[in-house]
Motif scaffolding. Structure first.
Motif, PDB file in Angstrom:
ATOM      1  N   LEU A   2      27.155  27.302 109.681  1.00  0.00           N
ATOM      2  CA  LEU A   2      25.712  27.060 109.686  1.00  0.00           C
ATOM      3  C   LEU A   2      25.331  25.967 108.683  1.00  0.00           C
ATOM      4  O   LEU A   2      24.538  25.070 108.982  1.00  0.00           O
ATOM      5  CB  LEU A   2      24.952  28.346 109.349  1.00  0.00           C
ATOM      6  CG  LEU A   2      24.835  29.418 110.432  1.00  0.00           C
ATOM      7  CD1 LEU A   2      24.221  30.688 109.847  1.00  0.00           C
ATOM      8  CD2 LEU A   2      23.995  28.911 111.602  1.00  0.00           C
ATOM      9  N   VAL A   3      25.908  26.075 107.499  1.00  0.00           N
ATOM     10  CA  VAL A   3      25.592  25.096 106.461  1.00  0.00           C
ATOM     11  C   VAL A   3      26.075  23.713 106.873  1.00  0.00           C
ATOM     12  O   VAL A   3      25.371  22.712 106.711  1.00  0.00           O
ATOM     13  CB  VAL A   3      26.215  25.522 105.115  1.00  0.00           C
ATOM     14  CG1 VAL A   3      26.005  24.434 104.059  1.00  0.00           C
ATOM     15  CG2 VAL A   3      25.610  26.839 104.637  1.00  0.00           C
ATOM     16  N   ARG A   4      27.274  23.644 107.433  1.00  0.00           N
ATOM     17  CA  ARG A   4      27.829  22.345 107.817  1.00  0.00           C
ATOM     18  C   ARG A   4      27.138  21.751 109.036  1.00  0.00           C
ATOM     19  O   ARG A   4      27.070  20.531 109.177  1.00  0.00           O
ATOM     20  CB  ARG A   4      29.338  22.489 108.021  1.00  0.00           C
ATOM     21  CG  ARG A   4      30.067  22.497 106.670  1.00  0.00           C
ATOM     22  CD  ARG A   4      31.348  23.279 106.679  1.00  0.00           C
ATOM     23  NE  ARG A   4      31.922  23.288 105.331  1.00  0.00           N
ATOM     24  CZ  ARG A   4      31.493  24.060 104.332  1.00  0.00           C
ATOM     25  NH1 ARG A   4      30.468  24.893 104.523  1.00  0.00           N
ATOM     26  NH2 ARG A   4      32.062  24.011 103.138  1.00  0.00           N
ATOM     27  N   ASN A   5      26.627  22.601 109.897  1.00  0.00           N
ATOM     28  CA  ASN A   5      25.824  22.084 111.007  1.00  0.00           C
ATOM     29  C   ASN A   5      24.517  21.485 110.499  1.00  0.00           C
ATOM     30  O   ASN A   5      24.003  20.515 111.054  1.00  0.00           O
ATOM     31  CB  ASN A   5      25.520  23.203 112.013  1.00  0.00           C
ATOM     32  CG  ASN A   5      26.733  23.616 112.826  1.00  0.00           C
ATOM     33  OD1 ASN A   5      27.750  22.919 112.822  1.00  0.00           O
ATOM     34  ND2 ASN A   5      26.640  24.750 113.496  1.00  0.00           N
ATOM     35  N   SER A   6      23.986  22.076 109.420  1.00  0.00           N
ATOM     36  CA  SER A   6      22.720  21.599 108.862  1.00  0.00           C
ATOM     37  C   SER A   6      22.893  20.298 108.082  1.00  0.00           C
ATOM     38  O   SER A   6      21.995  19.458 108.035  1.00  0.00           O
ATOM     39  CB  SER A   6      22.113  22.670 107.950  1.00  0.00           C
ATOM     40  OG  SER A   6      21.792  23.831 108.682  1.00  0.00           O
ATOM     41  N   LEU A   7      24.072  20.159 107.438  1.00  0.00           N
ATOM     42  CA  LEU A   7      24.365  18.949 106.654  1.00  0.00           C
ATOM     43  C   LEU A   7      25.727  18.435 107.113  1.00  0.00           C
ATOM     44  O   LEU A   7      26.731  18.554 106.402  1.00  0.00           O
ATOM     45  CB  LEU A   7      24.369  19.265 105.158  1.00  0.00           C
ATOM     46  CG  LEU A   7      23.049  19.768 104.566  1.00  0.00           C
ATOM     47  CD1 LEU A   7      23.252  20.293 103.155  1.00  0.00           C
ATOM     48  CD2 LEU A   7      21.993  18.666 104.580  1.00  0.00           C
ATOM     49  N   PRO A   8      25.798  17.858 108.300  1.00  0.00           N
ATOM     50  CA  PRO A   8      27.089  17.567 108.932  1.00  0.00           C
ATOM     51  C   PRO A   8      27.964  16.552 108.206  1.00  0.00           C
ATOM     52  O   PRO A   8      29.183  16.562 108.375  1.00  0.00           O
ATOM     53  CB  PRO A   8      26.686  17.052 110.320  1.00  0.00           C
ATOM     54  CG  PRO A   8      25.283  16.560 110.160  1.00  0.00           C
ATOM     55  CD  PRO A   8      24.659  17.475 109.162  1.00  0.00           C
ATOM     56  N   SER A  15      17.687  28.046 111.415  1.00  0.00           N
ATOM     57  CA  SER A  15      17.880  27.062 112.480  1.00  0.00           C
ATOM     58  C   SER A  15      19.214  26.367 112.250  1.00  0.00           C
ATOM     59  O   SER A  15      19.754  26.382 111.132  1.00  0.00           O
ATOM     60  CB  SER A  15      16.748  26.036 112.472  1.00  0.00           C
ATOM     61  OG  SER A  15      17.012  24.998 113.387  1.00  0.00           O
ATOM     62  N   GLU A  16      19.762  25.752 113.291  1.00  0.00           N
ATOM     63  CA  GLU A  16      21.028  25.030 113.158  1.00  0.00           C
ATOM     64  C   GLU A  16      20.857  23.531 113.312  1.00  0.00           C
ATOM     65  O   GLU A  16      21.831  22.778 113.277  1.00  0.00           O
ATOM     66  CB  GLU A  16      22.038  25.543 114.187  1.00  0.00           C
ATOM     67  CG  GLU A  16      22.491  26.969 113.934  1.00  0.00           C
ATOM     68  CD  GLU A  16      23.629  27.379 114.861  1.00  0.00           C
ATOM     69  OE1 GLU A  16      24.547  26.555 115.064  1.00  0.00           O
ATOM     70  OE2 GLU A  16      23.593  28.504 115.372  1.00  0.00           O
ATOM     71  N   GLU A  17      19.645  23.070 113.480  1.00  0.00           N
ATOM     72  CA  GLU A  17      19.433  21.626 113.611  1.00  0.00           C
ATOM     73  C   GLU A  17      19.726  20.936 112.279  1.00  0.00           C
ATOM     74  O   GLU A  17      19.521  21.513 111.207  1.00  0.00           O
ATOM     75  CB  GLU A  17      17.990  21.345 114.033  1.00  0.00           C
ATOM     76  CG  GLU A  17      16.968  21.776 113.008  1.00  0.00           C
ATOM     77  CD  GLU A  17      15.561  21.353 113.395  1.00  0.00           C
ATOM     78  OE1 GLU A  17      15.418  20.267 113.960  1.00  0.00           O
ATOM     79  OE2 GLU A  17      14.628  22.113 113.113  1.00  0.00           O
ATOM     80  N   PRO A  18      20.222  19.722 112.292  1.00  0.00           N
ATOM     81  CA  PRO A  18      20.544  19.017 111.055  1.00  0.00           C
ATOM     82  C   PRO A  18      19.325  18.820 110.152  1.00  0.00           C
ATOM     83  O   PRO A  18      18.248  18.456 110.627  1.00  0.00           O
ATOM     84  CB  PRO A  18      21.094  17.674 111.548  1.00  0.00           C
ATOM     85  CG  PRO A  18      21.573  17.943 112.927  1.00  0.00           C
ATOM     86  CD  PRO A  18      20.604  18.962 113.485  1.00  0.00           C
ATOM     87  N   LEU A  19      19.523  19.073 108.890  1.00  0.00           N
ATOM     88  CA  LEU A  19      18.486  18.780 107.895  1.00  0.00           C
ATOM     89  C   LEU A  19      18.538  17.311 107.504  1.00  0.00           C
ATOM     90  O   LEU A  19      17.518  16.694 107.208  1.00  0.00           O
ATOM     91  CB  LEU A  19      18.692  19.649 106.658  1.00  0.00           C
ATOM     92  CG  LEU A  19      18.453  21.152 106.826  1.00  0.00           C
ATOM     93  CD1 LEU A  19      19.002  21.904 105.628  1.00  0.00           C
ATOM     94  CD2 LEU A  19      16.973  21.437 106.999  1.00  0.00           C
ATOM     95  N   SER A  20      19.744  16.786 107.444  1.00  0.00           N
ATOM     96  CA  SER A  20      19.953  15.370 107.132  1.00  0.00           C
ATOM     97  C   SER A  20      21.367  15.010 107.555  1.00  0.00           C
ATOM     98  O   SER A  20      22.284  15.819 107.417  1.00  0.00           O
ATOM     99  CB  SER A  20      19.771  15.098 105.639  1.00  0.00           C
ATOM    100  OG  SER A  20      20.115  13.763 105.326  1.00  0.00           O
TER     101      SER A  20
END
Length: 446
Positions: free
Chosen positions: A413-419, A371-376
Motif C-alpha cells: 500500500l505504501v509503495r503504491n502510494s509513493l511508487p 486509497s491506493e492512488e499515488p500521492l506523488s
C-alpha cells in the motif's frame, strides 16, 4: 602533579604528531587577554576561505561574531552555532553602495584550507583570570575546551574536570560564546559534552574508524583520534551539533559516535538505493540510543547529499507520530525548515503536490489504507519508517480465499502510494519470519 603534566603533554603531542594541528603555548602569544579569540589568525583565515569577499565584509563578519544583542550565554551560543554552521550574513558599504554577502567561518569542504591550532594554558581574564588546560581553535575561533585531571591524584577525576568547566562558564563566560563542545578526561575516562549538558550526558567516543570499538589505543587516544580527525571534526561541527529548542529550555546536543557513523552509513546506502532498488536499509538501534535525534541528523545531511529531497516520516501510532513531529519541530533551526504533520491522506497529498524540493512531513500507516492512488511519483522522496519491524509487511497482493477479494499488504500500500520513493527503516527489533521480514521490506542492515 608530574603525571598530570605528562598527560597534558601527551595530548598535545597527539594533536601535533598524529592529527597534524598547530600546537602553541598560550603564555607565548601576545594578545588581548580579555578576548578568547585568536584574532591574529581569525581575520587572516576568513580572508583565505572567502577570497572573493572584500575586507569590509570580513570585518563586518568579525564584528557580528563579537557582538550579540542578548547577554544570555545560551542565546549567544545559539546564534554563534548558526554562524558556524551556515555562515554570517553581512551588510556593508563599498564604494558608496550597499552590499550583502555570506561569510563562511569554516571551509567545510576543504579541511586543509582551515587553520587548526591547539593552545595550552591560554589565559583569559573576565570575572576571574583562568587558564583552561587545552583550547582547540579553528580559524582563530575557540571551539573546544579540554579539561584534564590526573587519575593518580586523590579526589580528582572526570567529575572534577566537569565541575571546573562549569565554573569556567561563569568565570570566563566569553570563551563559551564560541564553544562547540567540551571534553573532560582523567586518562582512564574521556568524555565529550555540550554547554547545556549535565555530567551524565557527557559521552565516550569509542571508535576511531566506525567499524569496531577500538582497543588498540589508550582510552583517551580513542576519543581524540576519533573526534578530531580534521575531516570528521569539521563534519561534526557542521552536521552533528544542534539545539533542540522549546519554550521550556534550549538543549544543545552533540551526536554520539554511534549516531555519527549510523548516519554516515545511512546517507551512503540511501544514495545507492536511489540508483538501484529503492531499499536504503535498516538502522538497528538499541533502546535509549537517541533514535529520533539520529533521524534528525540523517534528515539534515540528506538535504545536502541529495540536493533538498522531500522527507516523509511514517509511524504506526498517533502518539509516536506526535512524539517524532515534536522532536523534529524543536530542531527546525538546525533543519532550516519547519516540519509539518499531515492530518489525513488528502492533506498529505496536498503537501506533496506541486513540490519540487524540501519538506519534512509526518504521517501514519492508517492514512495509506484510505486509497491506493499515488500521492506523488517523484523519485527524490525519502520515506523514514519508525518501528520498522511492526505493521509494514507484505509486498504482495493476495486473494482472500473466503471472500475472493484482493488483499493488499501494508508495505505494498505504501509503495503504491509513493511508487518511486526510497525507503529506510529504523527499529530496535528487526524480525525475520516467512511472512514478515524487516530486511525484505527495507534492505540490508546499515
Amino acid at each position: 602533579m608530574l603525571a598530570e603534566r605528562n598527560y597534558e603533554n601527551a595530548i598535545l603531542e597527539l594533536f601535533r604528531d598524529d592529527l597534524k594541528y598547530n600546537v602553541v603555548c598560550g603564555y607565548d602569544i601576545k594578545r588581548d587577554y580579555h578576548s578568547p579569540l585568536f584574532e591574529e589568525r581569525l581575520e587572516k583565515s576568513l580572508q583565505k576561505i572567502n577570497p572573493n569577499n572584500p575586507v569590509e565584509a570580513i570585518k563586518e563578519a568579525i564584528y557580528r561574531i563579537k557582538n550579540y544583542e542578548s547577554h544570555n550565554l545560551i542565546q549567544q551560543n545559539i546564534q554563534f552555532t548558526k554562524f558556524l554552521q551556515n555562515g554570517v550574513e553581512v551588510n556593508y558599504h563599498l564604494s558608496g553602495k550597499s552590499k550583502s554577502d555570506l561569510i563562511r567561518l569554516v571551509d567545510f569542504e576543504n579541511p586543509d584550507n582551515n587553520d587548526f591550532t591547539v593552545a595550552n594554558q591560554w589565559t583569559i581574564i573576565d570575572n576571574a583570570e583562568k587558564r583552561p588546560d587545552i583550547i582547540v581553535f579553528v580559524n582563530g575561533l575557540p571551539l573546544v575546551v579540554v579539561e584534564l585531571k590526573s587519575c593518580f591524584r586523590e579526589n580528582t577525576d572526570v567529575s572534577e574536570a566537569y565541575r571546573q568547566l562549569r565554573n569556567y562558564t561563569h568565570d570566563i563566560q566569553p570563551l563559551f560564546i564560541y564553544n562547540a563542545f567540551m571534553v573532560i578526561s582523567d586518562l582512564t575516562m574521556s568524555r565529550a559534552g555540550t554547554l547545556t549538558a549535565t555530567e551524565d550526558r557527557y559521552m565516550e567516543w569509542k571508535t576511531t574508524d566506525g567499524q569496531t570499538e577500538d582497543k588498540r589505543y589508550a582510552i583517551f587516544e580513542v576519543l581524540f583520534l576519533g573526534m578530531f580527525d580534521k575531516y570528521r571534526f569539521l563534519n561534526i561541527l557542521q552536521n552533528f551539533i544542534l539545539y533542540s529548542r522549546s519554550t521550556e529550555k534550549d538543549v544543545k546536543i552533540l551526536a554520539g559516535y554511534h549516531q555519527y557513523f549510523a548516519v554516515q552509513n545511512a546517507i551512503s546506502s540511501t544514495c545507492d538505493a536511489i540508483q538501484k532498488g529503492n531499499k536504503a536499509g535498516v538502522v538497528w538501534h538499541s533502546t535509549g540510543s537517541g533514535k529520533s535525534l539520529t533521524m534528525v541528523f540523517y534528515s539534515r545531511l540528506l538535504q545536502k547529499s541529495l540536493q533538498n529531497p522531500t522527507i516523509v516520516v511514517l509511524t504506526d501510532r498517533n502518539d509516536l507520530d506526535d512524539q517524532l513531529y515534536t522532536q523534529f519541530s524543536k530542531c527546525s533551526d538546525y533543519l532550516r525548515q519547519t516540519p509539518q504533520q499531515a492530518s489525513s491522506r488528502s492533506d498529505l497529498k496536498n503537501l506533496l503536490k506541486n513540490r519540487e524540493a524540501n519538506g519534512i512531513f509526518f504521517t501514519t500507516m492508517q492514512k495509506f489504507e484510505e486509497s491506493e492512488e499515488p500521492l506523488s511519483e517523484r523519485s527524490d522522496i525519502i520515506l523514514i519508517a519508525d518501528e520498522a519491524h511492526r505493521s509494514q509487511y507484505s509486498l504482495d497482493e493476495k486473494i482472500d480465499t473466503k471472500t475472493g477479494k484482493v488483499k493488499t499488504g501494508f508495505a505494498r500500500l505504501v509503495r503504491n502510494s509513493l511508487p518511486n520513493a526510497t525507503f529506510i527503516g529504523f527499529t530496535g527489533t528487526p524480525i525475520s519470519f516467512k511472512d514478515r521480514d524487516t530486511q525484505e521490506v527495507f534492505g540490508d542492515y546499515i
